[in-house]
Design a protein around this motif. Structure first.
Motif, PDB file in Angstrom:
ATOM      1  N   ASP A 230       0.823  -1.202   0.000  1.00  0.00           N
ATOM      2  CA  ASP A 230       0.000   0.000   0.000  1.00  0.00           C
ATOM      3  C   ASP A 230       0.867   1.266   0.000  1.00  0.00           C
ATOM      4  O   ASP A 230       0.475   2.296  -0.579  1.00  0.00           O
ATOM      5  CB  ASP A 230      -0.925   0.017   1.218  1.00  0.00           C
ATOM      6  CG  ASP A 230      -2.011  -1.056   1.149  1.00  0.00           C
ATOM      7  OD1 ASP A 230      -2.265  -1.576   0.033  1.00  0.00           O
ATOM      8  OD2 ASP A 230      -2.590  -1.372   2.208  1.00  0.00           O
ATOM      9  N   LEU A 231       2.027   1.188   0.635  1.00  0.00           N
ATOM     10  CA  LEU A 231       2.944   2.328   0.675  1.00  0.00           C
ATOM     11  C   LEU A 231       3.766   2.464  -0.605  1.00  0.00           C
ATOM     12  O   LEU A 231       4.460   3.465  -0.792  1.00  0.00           O
ATOM     13  CB  LEU A 231       3.892   2.201   1.873  1.00  0.00           C
ATOM     14  CG  LEU A 231       3.261   2.405   3.254  1.00  0.00           C
ATOM     15  CD1 LEU A 231       4.215   1.963   4.353  1.00  0.00           C
ATOM     16  CD2 LEU A 231       2.869   3.876   3.446  1.00  0.00           C
ATOM     17  N   GLY A 232       3.706   1.443  -1.467  1.00  0.00           N
ATOM     18  CA  GLY A 232       4.410   1.512  -2.738  1.00  0.00           C
ATOM     19  C   GLY A 232       5.836   1.036  -2.711  1.00  0.00           C
ATOM     20  O   GLY A 232       6.623   1.386  -3.610  1.00  0.00           O
ATOM     21  N   TYR A 233       6.191   0.200  -1.731  1.00  0.00           N
ATOM     22  CA  TYR A 233       7.573  -0.289  -1.651  1.00  0.00           C
ATOM     23  C   TYR A 233       7.755  -1.529  -2.529  1.00  0.00           C
ATOM     24  O   TYR A 233       6.847  -2.338  -2.693  1.00  0.00           O
ATOM     25  CB  TYR A 233       7.973  -0.547  -0.201  1.00  0.00           C
ATOM     26  CG  TYR A 233       8.469   0.727   0.437  1.00  0.00           C
ATOM     27  CD1 TYR A 233       9.804   0.935   0.683  1.00  0.00           C
ATOM     28  CD2 TYR A 233       7.578   1.761   0.716  1.00  0.00           C
ATOM     29  CE1 TYR A 233      10.261   2.133   1.215  1.00  0.00           C
ATOM     30  CE2 TYR A 233       8.016   2.967   1.231  1.00  0.00           C
ATOM     31  CZ  TYR A 233       9.359   3.152   1.478  1.00  0.00           C
ATOM     32  OH  TYR A 233       9.821   4.352   1.979  1.00  0.00           O
ATOM     33  N   ASP A 234       8.957  -1.641  -3.078  1.00  0.00           N
ATOM     34  CA  ASP A 234       9.237  -2.670  -4.079  1.00  0.00           C
ATOM     35  C   ASP A 234       9.913  -3.905  -3.491  1.00  0.00           C
ATOM     36  O   ASP A 234       9.780  -4.999  -4.038  1.00  0.00           O
ATOM     37  CB  ASP A 234      10.126  -2.083  -5.175  1.00  0.00           C
ATOM     38  CG  ASP A 234       9.489  -0.869  -5.810  1.00  0.00           C
ATOM     39  OD1 ASP A 234       8.694  -1.037  -6.735  1.00  0.00           O
ATOM     40  OD2 ASP A 234       9.788   0.266  -5.353  1.00  0.00           O
ATOM     41  N   ILE A 235      10.667  -3.742  -2.403  1.00  0.00           N
ATOM     42  CA  ILE A 235      11.381  -4.851  -1.773  1.00  0.00           C
ATOM     43  C   ILE A 235      11.119  -4.810  -0.276  1.00  0.00           C
ATOM     44  O   ILE A 235      11.300  -3.772   0.369  1.00  0.00           O
ATOM     45  CB  ILE A 235      12.895  -4.784  -2.036  1.00  0.00           C
ATOM     46  CG1 ILE A 235      13.189  -4.881  -3.536  1.00  0.00           C
ATOM     47  CG2 ILE A 235      13.627  -5.899  -1.296  1.00  0.00           C
ATOM     48  CD1 ILE A 235      14.659  -4.665  -3.890  1.00  0.00           C
ATOM     49  N   ALA A 236      10.693  -5.947   0.269  1.00  0.00           N
ATOM     50  CA  ALA A 236      10.572  -6.123   1.714  1.00  0.00           C
ATOM     51  C   ALA A 236      11.701  -7.041   2.153  1.00  0.00           C
ATOM     52  O   ALA A 236      11.725  -8.223   1.799  1.00  0.00           O
ATOM     53  CB  ALA A 236       9.219  -6.723   2.078  1.00  0.00           C
ATOM     54  N   LEU A 237      12.651  -6.502   2.891  1.00  0.00           N
ATOM     55  CA  LEU A 237      13.873  -7.227   3.232  1.00  0.00           C
ATOM     56  C   LEU A 237      13.820  -7.719   4.675  1.00  0.00           C
ATOM     57  O   LEU A 237      13.476  -6.957   5.585  1.00  0.00           O
ATOM     58  CB  LEU A 237      15.085  -6.309   3.047  1.00  0.00           C
ATOM     59  CG  LEU A 237      16.451  -6.931   3.330  1.00  0.00           C
ATOM     60  CD1 LEU A 237      16.772  -8.027   2.315  1.00  0.00           C
ATOM     61  CD2 LEU A 237      17.536  -5.856   3.316  1.00  0.00           C
TER      62      LEU A 237
END
Length: 301
Positions: A230-237
């Motif tokens: 929802d926040l528009g982030y591309d990678i969750a590390l």
């Protein structure tokens, strides 16, 4: 043989294609090559090599004591056994700027899909500790430009990490990120953001892929992948999650063994021999060996 069946170029292109989908890419950090194979086997699409994990594996704190060749060697061992694109933590680049250039080419040669460089001074420290210091913006821009100039495969992802939020504030960190993108960074890693509002502010300001560091016991909230999407982030590390899980289990196991004089009560918590052999590819090795050595030597004369 059960090595990777893909080339580094294929894995780099796969990462670029995946990042273009707009869906968060969930990336666990491997603690060794075998765990990277398990990351693949459980359905994840990429893996990560954390500088903190590599340092801890060597019994060292995460304060810049490892070398570029140590990191590259672990990277090569990891990329050999997985078809996933692998990202690596290259700390501050291991030198200014020739060291950065050498680091980029070492990591390319190791089969990685990309790396990130940070703007801390040397000696660096974990990004979620107090007392960090960052280099001035022109010096980090030189690091990024050296990385771009040294890169031979244009699909090799060059990510710039900024630790400036904790040192100079959010606005300064965003301004730095813009400068790093202008210098050629393909993606940005804003470290130690304090809340969802700050994650949102970075997304609104930066036009390239963004990485959210969901490390445990740090300064950032542990956001769900749905929230990050929802926040528009591309990678969750998740850089250190597997190491913490493993070391917690090892410590509990050692205490149980010491207290009970046997490991029997621990058996239900262990990976079985058959599952380990499956991950290691015993059957594939045996089939390959049989296919190669399927002849009898001629009689001695």
């Amino acid at each position: 043989m059960p090595h990777t069946r893909t080339t580094p170029a294929q894995r780099r292109r796969a990462l670029r294609t995946r990042l273009a989908t707009g869906r968060p890419l969930v990336v666990p950090g491997a603690l060794n090559p075998l765990s990277a194979r398990l990351i693949q086997d459980t359905g994840f699409e990429a893996a990560y090599l954390s500088g903190a994990v590599l340092a801890a594996d060597l019994g060292l704190p995460d304060i810049g004591l490892t070398t570029s060749t140590e990191v590259a060697a672990r990277a090569q061992q990891t990329t050999r056994v997985t078809d996933l694109p692998v990202l690596v933590d290259a700390d501050t680049g291991f030198g200014e700027p020739l060291g950065v250039a050498r680091t980029v080419q070492l990591m390319e040669d190791a089969g990685l899909a990309g790396l990130h460089l940070e703007d801390q001074v040397n000696p660096k420290r974990c990004g979620h500790l107090d007392g960090k210091a960052v280099v001035d913006r022109p010096q980090m821009v030189r690091r990024v430009r050296a990385a771009v100039d040294a890169r031979r495969d244009p699909d090799f992802l060059l990510m710039a990490r900024t630790d400036a939020r904790a040192v100079e504030g959010l606005d300064a960190a965003i301004d730095r990120a813009r400068a790093y993108v202008d210098a050629g960074a393909d993606a940005i890693f804003p470290e130690a953001l304090a809340d969802e509002r700050e994650f949102e502010a970075f997304r609104k300001a930066i036009p390239v892929p963004l990485l959210a560091n969901m490390t445990e016991f740090g300064k950032s909230p542990l956001l769900t992948t749905r929230t990050l999407e929802d926040l528009g982030y591309d990678i969750a590390l998740y850089p250190v999650t597997l190491l913490r899980l493993a070391m917690g289990a090892v410590e509990d196991g050692l205490r149980t063994l010491a207290a009970e004089g046997t490991q029997e009560s621990l058996l239900p918590r262990m990976q079985t021999r058959s599952r380990l052999y499956e991950l290691l590819g015993y059957e594939d090795h045996t089939a390959f060996d049989t296919a190669v050595f399927d002849f009898a030597p001629p009689p001695a004369t």
